[in-house]
Design an enzyme around this catalytic site. Structure first.
Site, mmCIF file in Angstrom:
data_model
loop_
_atom_site.group_PDB
_atom_site.id
_atom_site.type_symbol
_atom_site.label_atom_id
_atom_site.label_comp_id
_atom_site.label_asym_id
_atom_site.label_seq_id
_atom_site.Cartn_x
_atom_site.Cartn_y
_atom_site.Cartn_z
ATOM 1 N N GLU A 280 31.639 31.736 52.105
ATOM 2 C CA GLU A 280 32.890 32.475 52.056
ATOM 3 C C GLU A 280 33.890 31.964 53.092
ATOM 4 O O GLU A 280 35.101 32.052 52.903
ATOM 5 C CB GLU A 280 32.619 33.969 52.278
ATOM 6 C CG GLU A 280 33.706 34.882 51.766
ATOM 7 C CD GLU A 280 33.249 36.326 51.710
ATOM 8 O OE1 GLU A 280 32.786 36.757 50.632
ATOM 9 O OE2 GLU A 280 33.343 37.027 52.732
ATOM 10 N N HIS A 301 6.623 24.325 47.793
ATOM 11 C CA HIS A 301 5.949 24.253 46.500
ATOM 12 C C HIS A 301 6.907 24.529 45.336
ATOM 13 O O HIS A 301 6.458 24.693 44.197
ATOM 14 C CB HIS A 301 4.785 25.238 46.478
ATOM 15 C CG HIS A 301 3.749 24.941 47.523
ATOM 16 N ND1 HIS A 301 2.687 24.090 47.307
ATOM 17 C CD2 HIS A 301 3.645 25.342 48.813
ATOM 18 C CE1 HIS A 301 1.955 24.000 48.410
ATOM 19 N NE2 HIS A 301 2.519 24.749 49.341
ATOM 20 N N LYS A 416 38.335 41.231 43.364
ATOM 21 C CA LYS A 416 38.490 42.662 43.635
ATOM 22 C C LYS A 416 39.648 43.245 42.836
ATOM 23 O O LYS A 416 39.552 44.343 42.282
ATOM 24 C CB LYS A 416 38.740 42.889 45.130
ATOM 25 C CG LYS A 416 37.539 42.681 46.030
ATOM 26 C CD LYS A 416 37.898 42.980 47.466
ATOM 27 C CE LYS A 416 36.716 42.814 48.397
ATOM 28 N NZ LYS A 416 37.067 43.114 49.814
#
Length: 449
Positions: A280, A301, A416
């Site tokens: 961000e 793994h 937003k």
């Protein structure tokens, strides 16, 4: 400093052009002065730099007020959640026998998890903490409204309000108005501190105090790291400068993925916290590197095959923990069939985890992949505070080197606005219309099952 806090070493595959590294000394000094100036002037975004000096008096008094609370429900998202989750995972690691305080973080707006929480907590013994600097974060406020209604139904409004603590802007915003209207308890979020840099403010520290995490040690670690940074004059002496410059140079070489891989379960959420901090802050105007979270030894793994032999487009940071206070030692294998495992006898799991980190580092260096090794002697509040400040500072410095503002988030803000429009907030109708137009394109390309 490094002996007290942690040790650092750059792997053999790092850039070795020392002249190139040193050529960034002046740029780092200039960027450092920008950070200091912003902190001295308490400009928006720079307030995190002063948090190691925070006065804990008001916060600790409020914690005492709620000493009988058995369950804490913290509502927030992004920087208002990830830091608390990180502190809880790293430092509140003791088993939770009956009678100990429980701590929940409600961040997403998935109704499934909220219903599970509803069935496992009792408002009569719970505290509801809501964190939003503006008070306008839609996800946070939706969850808060739902949970407060639950508390109110069970306890009545007056008692429900006694069990609410608000962390928000000290002067303005929807939640500040709510505090003035209702008289519920509150703590201020410093105006100059942004969400992803807020973990060492009341945003992270209030919940940490309720979990009996030693706040003074956490801040002391941050202060020691800050002192190290301020007292180091060159890139070789300043670990944060070195890490920032190396990541900067490797991104310019096409390594635009930044992998943070701690070798400790307690630091798993630290990598989650870092991902927001890094992505961000630096993902702007077509620049930035993508943060990837990995956990050793599990991801040896699942991901290290890609890291070692896949595309050379990543910069790696490994965090190793040298000692584990409550280690587990491996016994002699039972029976003849397991005798080939006898070489493990007497070694500890912590020792094995450290060896796994060394093995991964060695494998990556052998493949000439760029690696930064960071080691702490033990995972405790002091060292975690140092790590937090290290990465906050290094991220801010990197933004200055990139000539961008590391403290804003215009891409997030646009999302937003679209959410406000879709949810019917007055004044945001045009954003709903924009989403409707985009949906026509998206749905043409979407498979519906």
């Amino acid at each position: 400093m490094s002996g007290e806090l942690f040790s650092l070493a750059a792997g053999a595959a790092l850039l070795r052009e020392e002249g190139l590294l040193e050529s960034f000394s002046d740029s780092c000094r200039e960027a450092h002065e920008q950070i200091l100036q912003g902190a001295r002037e308490d400009r928006p975004g720079f307030g995190w730099y002063a948090l190691p000096d925070m006065d804990l008096g008001e916060l600790q008094q409020l914690v005492e007020t709620y000493s009988s609370v058995r369950t804490v429900i913290q509502v927030g998202i992004g920087g208002s959640a990830l830091g608390s989750l990180m502190l809880q995972k790293a430092l509140a690691f003791e088993d939770n026998p009956s009678g100990k305080r429980r701590f929940f973080v409600v961040d997403n707006v998935d109704p499934r998890d909220l219903r599970k929480l509803e069935n496992s907590v009792d408002p009569e013994s719970s505290l509801l903490v809501v964190i939003s600097k503006s008070g306008g974060t839609a996800e946070t406020m939706a969850n808060f409204l739902w949970l407060f209604a639950l508390f109110e139904e069970k306890l009545g409004r007056k008692e429900a309000l006694r069990r609410v603590v608000v962390l928000t802007d000290p002067q303005s915003g929807i939640l500040r108005e709510f505090v003035k209207e209702t008289g519920c308890a509150s703590l201020p979020i410093p105006t100059s501190v942004g969400g992803r840099f807020s973990v060492l403010s009341p945003v992270g520290l209030f919940g940490a105090a309720l979990l009996n995490i030693p706040l003074k040690e956490l801040l002391r670690g941050a202060e020691v790291m800050r002192s190290h940074i301020e007292s180091s004059s060159g890139i070789k002496e300043n670990s944060a400068w070195l890490w920032s410059v190396l990541s900067h140079l490797h991104e310019k070489k096409g390594r635009n993925i930044s992998v943070l891989m701690p070798y400790a379960d307690g630091l798993e959420d630290f990598a989650e916290w870092f991902a927001q901090l890094w992505g961000e802050s630096l993902g702007k105007i077509g620049m930035g590197s993508t943060p990837v979270r990995a956990l050793g030894a599990i991801d040896q793994h699942s991901q290290v095959q890609l890291y070692a032999e896949g595309p050379d487009d990543k910069f790696y940071t490994l965090i190793a923990v040298k000692k584990h206070p409550k280690d587990c030692f491996i016994p002699h294998p039972p029976g003849n069939s397991l005798e080939k495992l006898a070489y493990l006898e007497g070694h500890s799991l912590g020792e094995m985890l450290y060896a796994e980190a060394q093995a991964t580092a060695s494998a990556l260096v052998e493949k000439k992949r760029p690696l930064f090794w960071l080691e702490i002697p033990v995972l405790d509040a002091f060292r975690l505070g140092g790590l937090i400040f290290f990465f906050e500072y290094a991220t801010a410095l990197r933004g200055m080197l990139m000539k961008i503002n590391p403290f804003d988030q215009p891409g997030v803000e646009q999302g937003k606005l679209h959410t406000y429009g879709l949810m019917g907030r007055k004044g945001y109708e045009s954003y709903r219309e924009a989403v409707e137009e985009q949906k026509k394109i998206m749905y043409d390309l979407t498979l519906t099952l």
